[in-house]
Scaffold this active site. Structure first.
Site, short mmCIF file in Angstrom:
data_model
loop_
_atom_site.label_atom_id
_atom_site.label_comp_id
_atom_site.label_asym_id
_atom_site.label_seq_id
_atom_site.Cartn_x
_atom_site.Cartn_y
_atom_site.Cartn_z
N ASP A 44 8.20 1.25 11.39
CA ASP A 44 7.50 1.44 10.11
C ASP A 44 7.29 0.09 9.43
O ASP A 44 8.24 -0.57 9.04
CB ASP A 44 8.33 2.37 9.22
N HIS A 51 4.59 4.02 10.47
CA HIS A 51 4.33 4.79 9.26
C HIS A 51 3.11 5.68 9.45
O HIS A 51 2.10 5.26 9.99
CB HIS A 51 4.08 3.81 8.11
#
Length: 229
Positions: free
Chosen positions: A167, A198
């Protein structure tokens, strides 16, 4: 869309509602990303309704600009969403989520209510677990949760967090702080998704990783089946 009154009865906001074919088995509040209650969030609600839940997605940006819908795959709209995130009052957002929880309980006839949130919504799902009487909470790639660990003592109902290890908004150090702070919490389960970024479980668009999304969503469905029964 339906209208939900604010917690302090000083205004109202719109929420997308998806109802199951029959009597709902529980209700789920779907908490938006920074892109508003866009087609992807509405599709999440429709999916939960197809599984027998009453699903409600409140428009949390209504104080900034009611009804906003942005596409994360369009760079200008992505930047616009980041700007809205910077202006958003998260405490007011939690109040609106709490108002939605109350609305969901009333509309469902007093059934249990869970929440699932994505990105900003993943952070808000964690905050909902610490600040409201929600029955179960799921956060996908929540941002800044490591900065909220001082609230973990208030978690009394089950929480599940989906954390992609690559992420680019939540770095490895932040992820380690999350694990260090929450791995021993009896109500919290964290699932890591190696190499995913993400937005991997977005309903549509370029960020979606099909295998990862299906794995995470399957875990969420089992979690709600157990904790909202």
């Amino acid at each position: 869309m339906t209208t939900v009154e604010t917690l302090h009865h000083d205004g109202s906001f719109q929420a997308y509602v998806a109802e199951p074919a029959g009597t709902p088995k529980a209700a789920i509040v779907v908490i938006q990303e920074i892109f508003g209650v866009n087609p992807g969030i509405r599709a999440k609600c429709d999916e939960w309704a197809a599984q027998g839940y009453l699903a409600i997605a409140p428009d949390l940006f209504w104080r900034l600009r009611p009804g906003i819908e942005l596409d994360p795959d369009v760079e200008a709209q992505f930047q616009e969403a980041l700007g809205l995130f910077g202006q958003f009052d998260q405490d007011k957002g939690i109040e609106d989520i709490e108002a939605t929880i109350r609305f969901a309980r009333e509309k469902s006839g007093g059934l249990k209510v869970g929440c699932t949130g994505y990105c900003l919504g993943g952070r808000l799902a964690f905050m909902t677990a610490t600040r409201t009487d929600i029955d179960a909470s799921v956060g996908y790639y929540g941002v800044g949760i490591d900065g909220l660990l001082g609230e973990k003592h208030a978690i009394s109902r089950p929480v599940m967090l989906h954390v992609p290890t690559a992420d680019h908004f939540v770095d490895a150090d932040a992820q380690k702080r999350m694990h260090d702070g929450l791995d021993d919490h009896p109500k919290v389960t964290i699932h890591d998704y190696q190499g995913l970024d993400h937005g991997f479980a977005t309903q549509m668009g370029n960020r979606r990783h099909e295998e990862g999304a299906q794995l995470a969503d399957g875990r969420t469905a089992a979690f709600f089946a157990e904790n909202l029964a």
